[in-house]
Enzyme design. Structure first.
Site, mmCIF file in Angstrom:
data_model
loop_
_atom_site.group_PDB
_atom_site.id
_atom_site.type_symbol
_atom_site.label_atom_id
_atom_site.label_comp_id
_atom_site.label_asym_id
_atom_site.label_seq_id
_atom_site.Cartn_x
_atom_site.Cartn_y
_atom_site.Cartn_z
ATOM 1 N N PRO A 8 22.062 54.628 7.353
ATOM 2 C CA PRO A 8 23.404 54.047 7.407
ATOM 3 C C PRO A 8 23.513 52.628 6.870
ATOM 4 C CG PRO A 8 22.857 55.083 9.497
ATOM 5 C CD PRO A 8 21.639 55.192 8.625
ATOM 6 N N ASN A 9 24.550 52.423 6.094
ATOM 7 C CA ASN A 9 24.941 51.111 5.538
ATOM 8 C C ASN A 9 24.054 50.617 4.399
ATOM 9 O OD1 ASN A 9 27.190 50.691 7.329
ATOM 10 N ND2 ASN A 9 25.695 50.377 8.949
ATOM 11 N N ARG A 16 26.097 43.618 1.097
ATOM 12 C CA ARG A 16 26.040 43.520 2.556
ATOM 13 C C ARG A 16 25.106 42.368 2.973
ATOM 14 N NH1 ARG A 16 22.264 47.502 6.138
ATOM 15 N NH2 ARG A 16 23.044 46.839 8.152
ATOM 16 N N TYR A 21 19.643 40.695 3.423
ATOM 17 C CA TYR A 21 19.086 41.868 2.732
ATOM 18 C C TYR A 21 18.853 41.663 1.238
ATOM 19 C CZ TYR A 21 20.338 44.094 7.124
ATOM 20 O OH TYR A 21 20.427 44.416 8.456
ATOM 21 N N ASN A 73 13.881 54.089 5.565
ATOM 22 C CA ASN A 73 14.523 52.939 6.196
ATOM 23 C C ASN A 73 15.697 53.533 6.969
ATOM 24 O OD1 ASN A 73 15.983 50.734 7.006
ATOM 25 N ND2 ASN A 73 15.802 49.647 5.047
ATOM 26 N N ALA A 76 20.158 51.059 11.298
ATOM 27 C CA ALA A 76 20.325 50.851 12.746
ATOM 28 C C ALA A 76 19.877 52.054 13.578
ATOM 29 C CB ALA A 76 21.779 50.502 13.047
ATOM 30 N N GLU A 97 7.838 53.807 7.997
ATOM 31 C CA GLU A 97 9.132 53.158 8.264
ATOM 32 C C GLU A 97 9.176 51.798 7.563
ATOM 33 O OE1 GLU A 97 10.538 53.430 12.323
ATOM 34 O OE2 GLU A 97 11.089 51.318 12.280
ATOM 35 N N HIS A 99 11.616 48.278 6.745
ATOM 36 C CA HIS A 99 12.809 47.453 6.941
ATOM 37 C C HIS A 99 12.760 46.299 5.959
ATOM 38 C CE1 HIS A 99 13.844 49.683 10.455
ATOM 39 N NE2 HIS A 99 12.581 49.594 10.832
ATOM 40 N N ARG A 106 14.904 38.859 14.321
ATOM 41 C CA ARG A 106 16.369 38.925 14.415
ATOM 42 C C ARG A 106 16.817 39.200 15.866
ATOM 43 N NH1 ARG A 106 18.620 42.724 10.002
ATOM 44 N NH2 ARG A 106 20.534 41.641 10.600
HETATM 45 C C1 DQA Z 1 17.279 47.339 8.420
HETATM 46 C C2 DQA Z 1 17.261 46.588 9.757
HETATM 47 C C3 DQA Z 1 18.169 47.259 10.772
HETATM 48 O O1 DQA Z 1 18.147 46.548 12.013
HETATM 49 C C4 DQA Z 1 19.591 47.280 10.272
HETATM 50 O O2 DQA Z 1 20.421 47.968 11.179
HETATM 51 C C5 DQA Z 1 19.697 47.868 8.895
HETATM 52 C C6 DQA Z 1 18.702 47.502 7.900
HETATM 53 C C7 DQA Z 1 16.461 46.595 7.329
HETATM 54 O O3 DQA Z 1 16.201 47.200 6.298
HETATM 55 O O4 DQA Z 1 16.129 45.420 7.495
HETATM 56 O O5 DQA Z 1 20.647 48.571 8.591
HETATM 57 O O6 DQA Z 1 16.701 48.616 8.604
#
Ligand code: DQA
Length: 144
Positions: A8-9, A16, A21, A73, A76, A97, A99, A106
């Site tokens: 997501p996102n 964003r 990021y 990735n 959230a 995984e 990030h 954070r």
């Molecule tokens: C993320 C970190 C997550 O906490 C966040 O919700 C994201 C991006 C990262 O790539 O740093 O959507 O996974």
């Protein structure tokens, strides 16, 4: 053959919260993953979804579609999705995984990952380079 999943996102990468990021867009990132795959001698397929169920289905099907490892990735979903955790635990492929941001530096809620324990490991805070490291590792452990 490596499957790179973004949750997501992550379609909003580039616009964003660029201070968190970076400026790389999702399509830049996917192009980079494909080139890194070529350097490592493997095909890479990249997918992104804002829907949890879609990510689960891609994970369920990955082995039968010929993939040998997954980079994910989960955005959230990392912090609360037991369904995603169970999908990763319920299949045989190695999963890493990733990030982009340093989740441990954070907000408190980002310190917890419900998915990391069923992955081979977690890379956090190294920007998009984390995807490259994850792919490198998967190639290393799946080499016969
Ligand atoms: C993320 C970190 C997550 O906490 C966040 O919700 C994201 C991006 C990262 O790539 O740093 O959507 O996974």
């Amino acid at each position: 053959m490596i499957l790179v999943l973004n949750g997501p996102n992550l379609n909003l990468l580039g616009t964003r919260e660029p201070t968190v990021y970076g400026a790389t867009t999702l399509s830049d990132l996917e192009g980079m993953c494909e080139s890194w795959g070529a350097e490592l001698g493997t095909n890479v397929t990249c997918r992104q979804s804002n829907y949890e169920g879609q990510l689960l289905e891609w994970i369920h099907e990955a082995e039968s579609h010929g993939f040998t490892g997954i980079v994910i990735n989960p955005g959230a979903l990392t912090h609360y999705s037991y369904a995603l955790r169970d999908a990763i635990a319920g299949q045989k492929l190695p999963v890493v995984e990733v990030h982009i941001s340093n989740v441990d530096a954070r907000e408190e809620f980002r310190h917890k990952s419900v998915t990391a324990a069923v992955c081979k490991g977690k890379i956090s805070g190294l920007g998009v380079f984390g995807y490259r490291l994850a792919m490198d590792y998967l190639m290393e452990i799946t080499r016969a």
